[in-house]
Design a protein around this motif. Sequence first.
Motif, PDB file in Angstrom:
ATOM      1  N   SER A   1       0.812  -1.216   0.000  1.00  0.00           N
ATOM      2  CA  SER A   1       0.000   0.000   0.000  1.00  0.00           C
ATOM      3  C   SER A   1       0.846   1.267   0.000  1.00  0.00           C
ATOM      4  CB  SER A   1      -0.946   0.002   1.212  1.00  0.00           C
ATOM      5  OG  SER A   1      -0.220  -0.050   2.424  1.00  0.00           O
ATOM      6  N   GLU A   2       2.169   1.120   0.208  1.00  0.00           N
ATOM      7  CA  GLU A   2       3.070   2.266   0.113  1.00  0.00           C
ATOM      8  C   GLU A   2       3.463   2.559  -1.330  1.00  0.00           C
ATOM      9  OE1 GLU A   2       4.173   3.989   3.091  1.00  0.00           O
ATOM     10  OE2 GLU A   2       2.461   2.782   3.747  1.00  0.00           O
ATOM     11  N   VAL A   3       3.272   1.578  -2.198  1.00  0.00           N
ATOM     12  CA  VAL A   3       3.700   1.701  -3.588  1.00  0.00           C
ATOM     13  C   VAL A   3       2.505   1.744  -4.545  1.00  0.00           C
ATOM     14  CG1 VAL A   3       5.136   0.673  -5.415  1.00  0.00           C
ATOM     15  CG2 VAL A   3       5.829   0.469  -3.015  1.00  0.00           C
ATOM     16  N   GLY A   4       1.472   0.966  -4.227  1.00  0.00           N
ATOM     17  CA  GLY A   4       0.317   0.854  -5.101  1.00  0.00           C
ATOM     18  C   GLY A   4       0.202  -0.493  -5.779  1.00  0.00           C
ATOM     19  N   PHE A   5       1.107  -1.418  -5.445  1.00  0.00           N
ATOM     20  CA  PHE A   5       1.045  -2.775  -5.988  1.00  0.00           C
ATOM     21  C   PHE A   5      -0.135  -3.543  -5.387  1.00  0.00           C
ATOM     22  CE2 PHE A   5       5.953  -3.004  -6.469  1.00  0.00           C
ATOM     23  CZ  PHE A   5       5.885  -2.394  -7.711  1.00  0.00           C
ATOM     24  N   GLY A   6      -0.585  -4.565  -6.113  1.00  0.00           N
ATOM     25  CA  GLY A   6      -1.443  -5.579  -5.512  1.00  0.00           C
ATOM     26  C   GLY A   6      -0.570  -6.596  -4.805  1.00  0.00           C
ATOM     27  N   PRO A   7      -1.025  -7.156  -3.701  1.00  0.00           N
ATOM     28  CA  PRO A   7      -0.211  -8.145  -2.982  1.00  0.00           C
ATOM     29  C   PRO A   7       0.018  -9.399  -3.818  1.00  0.00           C
ATOM     30  CG  PRO A   7      -2.441  -8.062  -2.090  1.00  0.00           C
ATOM     31  CD  PRO A   7      -2.325  -6.930  -3.061  1.00  0.00           C
ATOM     32  N   ASP A   8       1.225  -9.941  -3.718  1.00  0.00           N
ATOM     33  CA  ASP A   8       1.564 -11.194  -4.391  1.00  0.00           C
ATOM     34  C   ASP A   8       2.312 -12.072  -3.401  1.00  0.00           C
ATOM     35  OD1 ASP A   8       3.953  -9.755  -4.273  1.00  0.00           O
ATOM     36  OD2 ASP A   8       4.624 -10.313  -6.274  1.00  0.00           O
ATOM     37  N   GLY A   9       2.812 -13.204  -3.868  1.00  0.00           N
ATOM     38  CA  GLY A   9       3.625 -14.064  -3.015  1.00  0.00           C
ATOM     39  C   GLY A   9       2.875 -14.712  -1.872  1.00  0.00           C
ATOM     40  N   GLY A  10       1.545 -14.725  -1.946  1.00  0.00           N
ATOM     41  CA  GLY A  10       0.776 -15.433  -0.922  1.00  0.00           C
ATOM     42  C   GLY A  10       0.219 -14.563   0.181  1.00  0.00           C
ATOM     43  N   TRP A  11       0.370 -13.237   0.084  1.00  0.00           N
ATOM     44  CA  TRP A  11      -0.155 -12.364   1.143  1.00  0.00           C
ATOM     45  C   TRP A  11      -1.667 -12.492   1.289  1.00  0.00           C
ATOM     46  CZ3 TRP A  11       1.914  -9.258   4.891  1.00  0.00           C
ATOM     47  CH2 TRP A  11       3.301  -9.102   4.886  1.00  0.00           C
ATOM     48  N   THR A  12      -2.362 -12.782   0.211  1.00  0.00           N
ATOM     49  CA  THR A  12      -3.798 -13.056   0.321  1.00  0.00           C
ATOM     50  C   THR A  12      -4.099 -14.536   0.119  1.00  0.00           C
ATOM     51  OG1 THR A  12      -4.185 -12.524  -2.024  1.00  0.00           O
ATOM     52  CG2 THR A  12      -4.405 -10.725  -0.438  1.00  0.00           C
ATOM     53  N   ALA A  13      -3.226 -15.259  -0.570  1.00  0.00           N
ATOM     54  CA  ALA A  13      -3.469 -16.668  -0.864  1.00  0.00           C
ATOM     55  C   ALA A  13      -3.112 -17.595   0.297  1.00  0.00           C
ATOM     56  CB  ALA A  13      -2.682 -17.086  -2.107  1.00  0.00           C
ATOM     57  N   LEU A  14      -2.139 -17.190   1.122  1.00  0.00           N
ATOM     58  CA  LEU A  14      -1.638 -18.067   2.179  1.00  0.00           C
ATOM     59  C   LEU A  14      -1.704 -17.455   3.575  1.00  0.00           C
ATOM     60  CD1 LEU A  14       1.528 -19.374   0.278  1.00  0.00           C
ATOM     61  CD2 LEU A  14      -0.412 -20.779   0.983  1.00  0.00           C
ATOM     62  N   LEU A  15      -1.469 -16.152   3.680  1.00  0.00           N
ATOM     63  CA  LEU A  15      -1.359 -15.540   5.008  1.00  0.00           C
ATOM     64  C   LEU A  15      -2.634 -15.621   5.840  1.00  0.00           C
ATOM     65  CD1 LEU A  15       0.554 -13.993   6.931  1.00  0.00           C
ATOM     66  CD2 LEU A  15      -0.384 -11.875   5.972  1.00  0.00           C
ATOM     67  N   PRO A  16      -3.835 -15.379   5.287  1.00  0.00           N
ATOM     68  CA  PRO A  16      -5.037 -15.442   6.137  1.00  0.00           C
ATOM     69  C   PRO A  16      -5.218 -16.782   6.832  1.00  0.00           C
ATOM     70  CG  PRO A  16      -5.544 -14.354   4.067  1.00  0.00           C
ATOM     71  CD  PRO A  16      -4.158 -14.923   3.923  1.00  0.00           C
ATOM     72  N   GLU A  17      -4.831 -17.859   6.161  1.00  0.00           N
ATOM     73  CA  GLU A  17      -4.936 -19.191   6.766  1.00  0.00           C
ATOM     74  C   GLU A  17      -3.992 -19.327   7.963  1.00  0.00           C
ATOM     75  OE1 GLU A  17      -3.386 -22.632   4.556  1.00  0.00           O
ATOM     76  OE2 GLU A  17      -5.369 -23.528   4.797  1.00  0.00           O
ATOM     77  N   ARG A  18      -2.877 -18.592   7.932  1.00  0.00           N
ATOM     78  CA  ARG A  18      -1.882 -18.692   8.992  1.00  0.00           C
ATOM     79  C   ARG A  18      -2.224 -17.843  10.208  1.00  0.00           C
ATOM     80  NH1 ARG A  18       3.208 -20.279   7.289  1.00  0.00           N
ATOM     81  NH2 ARG A  18       3.698 -20.186   9.503  1.00  0.00           N
ATOM     82  N   ILE A  19      -2.708 -16.622   9.982  1.00  0.00           N
ATOM     83  CA  ILE A  19      -2.882 -15.705  11.121  1.00  0.00           C
ATOM     84  C   ILE A  19      -4.311 -15.206  11.274  1.00  0.00           C
ATOM     85  CG2 ILE A  19      -0.479 -14.963  10.923  1.00  0.00           C
ATOM     86  CD1 ILE A  19      -1.452 -12.323   9.765  1.00  0.00           C
ATOM     87  N   GLY A  20      -5.220 -15.669  10.414  1.00  0.00           N
ATOM     88  CA  GLY A  20      -6.607 -15.219  10.479  1.00  0.00           C
ATOM     89  C   GLY A  20      -6.875 -14.100   9.487  1.00  0.00           C
ATOM     90  N   THR A  21      -8.088 -14.064   8.964  1.00  0.00           N
ATOM     91  CA  THR A  21      -8.440 -13.093   7.927  1.00  0.00           C
ATOM     92  C   THR A  21      -8.333 -11.662   8.425  1.00  0.00           C
ATOM     93  OG1 THR A  21      -9.915 -14.681   6.852  1.00  0.00           O
ATOM     94  CG2 THR A  21     -10.262 -12.345   6.356  1.00  0.00           C
ATOM     95  N   ALA A  22      -8.911 -11.382   9.599  1.00  0.00           N
ATOM     96  CA  ALA A  22      -8.929 -10.003  10.093  1.00  0.00           C
ATOM     97  C   ALA A  22      -7.512  -9.471  10.308  1.00  0.00           C
ATOM     98  CB  ALA A  22      -9.733  -9.917  11.388  1.00  0.00           C
ATOM     99  N   LYS A  23      -6.632 -10.282  10.905  1.00  0.00           N
ATOM    100  CA  LYS A  23      -5.266  -9.837  11.155  1.00  0.00           C
ATOM    101  C   LYS A  23      -4.510  -9.658   9.847  1.00  0.00           C
ATOM    102  CE  LYS A  23      -1.848  -8.664  13.803  1.00  0.00           C
ATOM    103  NZ  LYS A  23      -1.903  -7.391  14.562  1.00  0.00           N
ATOM    104  N   ALA A  24      -4.719 -10.562   8.889  1.00  0.00           N
ATOM    105  CA  ALA A  24      -4.039 -10.440   7.605  1.00  0.00           C
ATOM    106  C   ALA A  24      -4.447  -9.153   6.894  1.00  0.00           C
ATOM    107  CB  ALA A  24      -4.356 -11.647   6.726  1.00  0.00           C
TER     108      ALA A  24
END
Length: 257
Positions: A137-160
């Motif tokens: 969000s500092e650059v304007g990119f869309g998240p890649d590398g699993g920030w939406t594909a993998l991270l919510p499963e690890r730490i929960g949707t709200a925290k991700a």
Amino acid sequence: MSVVETESRQGALWLWLNRPQRHNALVPELLADLRAAIAAALQEQPVALVLSGRGPSFSTGGDISGFLAHASSREELISYSDGLVTELHEALLDLLAFPAPVLAAVNGPVTGGSTGLMLVADMVAMSDQAFVQPYYSEVGFGPDGGWTALLPERIGTAKALQVQYLNERLAADVALELGLVADVCARAELEPRVDTWIDGIARRFRQTHQATRQNIWDDQRRSLVRRRLEQEKSRFLELVAQPETFEGMQNFTRKRA
């Protein structure tokens, strides 16, 4: 010199990201070398595969200078970005399909898409000076590398979502609390800590480790991850060529300079 070095130790293979002068930022050459090293490791049949980085950082994600160098036209920038993100996501899927335990020794900051290399590791040891941060969000990119594909499963949707909306920096102790890493230690102790894990893995049945990993990351689960990574890439390509994203990349580079 290869931008990914391979080291054999205790029956394990260590893959070292080796662009320390650029904080191991991701470029096509590094990702191509990484995928080649993973493919070669399959033939070696190590007791474990370990990912780490040379220099002060694990990896700071996609190298912004690489994007800017290919921004002379919208088509060139999209083509470069497509190739880079595709190679990153294929590397993550290669690691999820790897038959032996995959470990990570996070020696320093890990940001942007490089975080995926942590997310696909079974056990992560992190230096107490390291941190995780998105920066999208500092650059304007869309998240890649699993920030939406993998991270919510690890730490929960709200925290991700919170971490990405606010560009929160997750210090090593916070990453431990969230379950992103298995252990935190001084950087000097990082390799010995992982060596201890490898020793424990090597003393047990390899066939059991392989069955366990393949049961968890079966075809169905990896197919779901692939689909979600494809969604990440699609959104990334939608945003990367926007004029405000180009301005965001320039501003981000100026601040870093």
